[in-house]
Design an enzyme around this catalytic site. Structure first.
Site, PDB file in Angstrom:
ATOM      1  N   LYS A  18       1.251   8.415  36.682  1.00 56.41           N
ATOM      2  CA  LYS A  18       2.362   7.455  36.790  1.00 56.41           C
ATOM      3  C   LYS A  18       1.961   6.149  37.490  1.00 56.41           C
ATOM      4  O   LYS A  18       2.471   5.074  37.167  1.00 56.41           O
ATOM      5  CB  LYS A  18       3.523   8.093  37.559  1.00 56.41           C
ATOM      6  CG  LYS A  18       4.242   9.202  36.800  1.00 56.41           C
ATOM      7  CD  LYS A  18       5.075   8.655  35.664  1.00 56.41           C
ATOM      8  CE  LYS A  18       5.893   9.737  34.988  1.00 56.41           C
ATOM      9  NZ  LYS A  18       6.504   9.268  33.729  1.00 56.41           N
ATOM     10  N   GLU A  65      13.975   4.483  37.829  1.00 51.35           N
ATOM     11  CA  GLU A  65      14.650   5.764  37.659  1.00 51.35           C
ATOM     12  C   GLU A  65      13.617   6.848  37.906  1.00 51.35           C
ATOM     13  O   GLU A  65      12.420   6.604  37.776  1.00 51.35           O
ATOM     14  CB  GLU A  65      15.186   5.884  36.228  1.00 51.35           C
ATOM     15  CG  GLU A  65      14.192   6.389  35.179  1.00 51.35           C
ATOM     16  CD  GLU A  65      13.021   5.450  34.923  1.00 51.35           C
ATOM     17  OE1 GLU A  65      13.151   4.243  35.190  1.00 51.35           O
ATOM     18  OE2 GLU A  65      11.960   5.932  34.461  1.00 51.35           O
ATOM     19  N   SER A  68      -2.413  15.439  33.375  1.00 48.16           N
ATOM     20  CA  SER A  68      -1.625  14.286  33.812  1.00 48.16           C
ATOM     21  C   SER A  68      -1.212  14.309  35.277  1.00 48.16           C
ATOM     22  O   SER A  68      -0.991  13.270  35.877  1.00 48.16           O
ATOM     23  CB  SER A  68      -0.381  14.162  32.939  1.00 48.16           C
ATOM     24  OG  SER A  68       0.342  15.376  32.949  1.00 48.16           O
TER      25      SER A  68
END
Lengths: 393, 254
Positions: free
Chosen positions: A89, A111, A377
């Site tokens: 991220k 968000e 990830s």
């Protein structure tokens, strides 16, 4: 056929910007500037420097020997879990915070579902000294307490989304409403490859460092740039988009997506959007989404809060519909088992999102000579309680 | 002649009221429309509820959620208002989000609107450029006016474009906000209203967002042809029920 975005902001028939007029100036400002800003040498330099010194890139491309032996194929893991903040991220939030600064914005909103994107956003806001407000569903706040504490410690305000189902989709609605109410000084850092154009493309480009590195790293390991397959889990699809990006138009490289089947595709508790979804509009873009016949957006379910989204990015809808991507879905049980297996075979505890990608071996058999790159990830620290509860550890 | 055009030619300031279909109770839709007309309202926006109304504040969100819980659907709305033109003659506009319309089928939706006597649509998340390219012909084929929004941030150039694509009125959002977020107008709004008035657009403007009483209605209509009230009316329905609509409307107009 190109699988990338066209000049109107569409991937095939998916994408676009279906936004109320109140958002038009913000989104248009971004659309007109994002490619120009990203191409500036100073921007590139600052972005790459931060990815290197702050995030810890390049992330290793690790040959998973025991996993490879077990499934008699060659498996490489792209270690995004080793990034600062524990997931892919942060690649995107670093890029977007620099973009926001170039556009003169002083207030950042985001968000978050599980809290990973919220933490990555709060982190870069602390780094740059910008005000940060994170919208998070009231239900997610209750079930992701450690990440809420992290965001607060990093100086962010966490605002509960109290509307609708009080999870990720409603947190996204609230962030959009905030942006409507604060159109001038605020930048909205969307965390996935979703939203109105140019967001899916911008997020994908910031995440594309993943596939850029895979190419040169694989060359070092194997003497070739292109694997036979790239595999990633998909919720909204940002890690997948970054993992696929440099291979999109090279059809020798198979693209594999693993969605969250939850308790089973037909159980009524699932997040497998490509199978259960239908074309429509969600959060400003035309894509596949889970909805009633009447066009009301429905609530997905997955054990992984990061895959618990009723839509999928427009790039992925296009990959699905065109047949360029192979789509599979893994149930909660398959994912948890695959996560435990990775821990015990390779000494890596993955995020439950990532465990879905690892469950690919339940669904597809690869040839011994195939080179399969799986995007790892995120790391599993945040999911420890879920693993404890599930395996009675 | 389209009822919207006819209404806009009347020599008066227009009051338009928004309500959510199927709220407070599923079968209130028709009686609310009839009572609003009897009370002297000039135009009505019938809200088609949506699960994710991202341009709306808490009041309209909550009414949409309740309407959906009550069992409201697109088909149900058309069924409820199929005979509405036997009793109601003021312009009726459906306001909603694009996804339910897309799922119904844009052409089928427009056709049904024409059949029951709907005069126009407001779909905030259907952008003007997409409309102009893909849907304008369909809307026009069924005699529907599509109403677009402008805000204080909309550039003059874009306002000219929206004016050129519009055929009815322009929905002038009073401030950068979701519905029901702000009440009352300051200098900023006055300057914005004056700027738009001076542009001499071919379509009249009707102001929405931030209008809740006689004072704000009067302020807004000083520069515009009319004003739209939504959240304040929903609040009234929530607090006072469906039997005092007349008192609410009189309170605005007098």
């Amino acid at each position: 056929m190109s699988y990338n975005i066209n000049n109107k902001g569409y991937y095939g028939e998916f994408g676009g910007a279906f936004i109320p007029e109140m958002l038009y100036p913000n989104v248009e400002e971004l659309r007109q500037n994002y490619l120009k800003v990203m191409a500036e040498p100073e921007f590139q330099e600052e972005f790459n420097q931060l990815l290197k010194d702050y995030v810890g890139r390049p992330s290793p491309l690790y040959f998973a020997k025991r996993l490879s032996e077990k499934y008699t194929t060659k498996v490489y893991l792209k270690r995004e879990d080793l990034n600062h903040t524990g997931a892919h991220k942060v690649n995107n939030t670093i890029g977007q915070i620099l973009m926001a600064k170039r556009l003169g914005k002083t207030r950042i909103i985001a968000e978050t579902g599980a809290g990973q994107h919220g933490v990555a956003t709060a982190t870069v806001c602390a780094l740059m000294g910008l005000e940060c407000i994170v919208y998070m569903g009231e239900i997610d706040i209750a079930r992701q307490a450690p990440n809420v504490a992290r965001m607060k410690m990093l100086g962010a305000e966490v605002h509960p989304a109290l509307s609708g189902s009080r999870t990720l989709k409603d947190a996204t609605n609230e962030a959009i409403r905030d942006w409507i109410n604060n159109p001038v000084n605020t930048h909205y850092i969307i965390g996935s490859a979703i939203g109105p154009h140019p967001y899916p493309d911008m997020v994908t480009r910031f995440q594309s460092v993943i596939s850029e590195e895979i190419k040169w790293q694989l060359k070092v390991h194997e003497g070739r740039e292109n694997p036979d397959y790239v595999v990633a889990c998909i919720g909204g699809g940002s890690n997948a988009a970054g993992t696929y990006y440099h291979f999109l138009d090279n059809e020798d490289v198979g693209i594999i997506a693993v969605e969250a089947a939850g308790k089973g595709i037909d159980s009524g508790e699932s997040a497998a959007t490509s199978v259960l979804g239908k074309e429509g509009i969600i959060h400003g873009c035309k894509t596949l989404l889970m909805q009633t016949n009447d066009g009301q957006i429905t609530e997905p379910y997955s054990i992984s809060a990061g895959l618990d989204y009723p839509g999928v990015g427009p790039l992925h809808s296009h990959l699905y519909k065109s047949g360029r991507g192979e789509f599979y879905s893994a149930t909660d049980d398959e994912a948890m088992t695959a996560g435990l297996e990775l821990a015990q075979l390779e000494g890596i505890i993955p995020a439950i999102e990532t465990s879905h990608a690892l469950a690919i071996f339940e669904h597809k058999t690869f040839k011994p000579e195939d080179i399969v790159v799986i995007s790892l990830s995120g790391r599993g620290d945040k999911d420890l309680q879920n693993y404890i509860d599930y395996f009675k550890l | 002649m389209n009822r919207i055009h006819q209404k806009l030619q009347e020599n008066k300031k227009l009051l338009s009221i928004y309500f959510t279909a199927g709220y407070p109770s599923i079968n209130d839709t028709v009686s609310i429309i009839e009572d609003l007309e009897k009370s002297g309202v000039d135009m009505i926006e019938i809200g088609l509820p949506f699960s994710d109304p991202l341009a709306d504040g808490p009041t309209i969100q909550a009414s949409s959620t309740q309407a959906l819980k009550n069992g409201m659907t697109t088909e149900k709305l058309f069924e409820q208002i199929k005979d509405i033109r036997k009793t109601v003659s003021i312009p009726l506009i459906i306001m909603g989000y694009f996804n339910p319309v897309l799922q119904y089928g844009v052409e089928a939706f427009c056709k049904k609107c024409q059949e029951v006597g709907i005069d126009g649509l407001i779909l905030p998340d259907l952008p003007v450029d997409v409309y102009a390219e893909q849907y304008k012909d369909t809307f026009e084929k069924f005699g529907l006016k599509n109403i677009f929004l402008i805000t204080p941030q909309t550039s003059n150039e874009r306002i000219q474009f929206i004016d050129s694509v519009s055929d009815g009125f322009i929905y002038m959002v009073s401030s950068a906000s979701t519905t029901g977020a702000k009440s009352g107008f300051g200098d900023e709004q006055t300057q914005y209203f004056e700027r738009i008035a001076s542009m001499q657009l071919k379509n009249p403007q009707i102001v929405g967002f931030g209008i809740s009483n006689n004072e704000t209605f009067t302020q807004a209509t000083q520069y515009a042809k009319g004003a739209i009230i939504g959240s304040a009316f929903i609040k009234h329905l929530t607090n006072k029920g469906v039997n005092t609509i007349d008192a609410f409307v009189k309170g605005i107009l007098n």
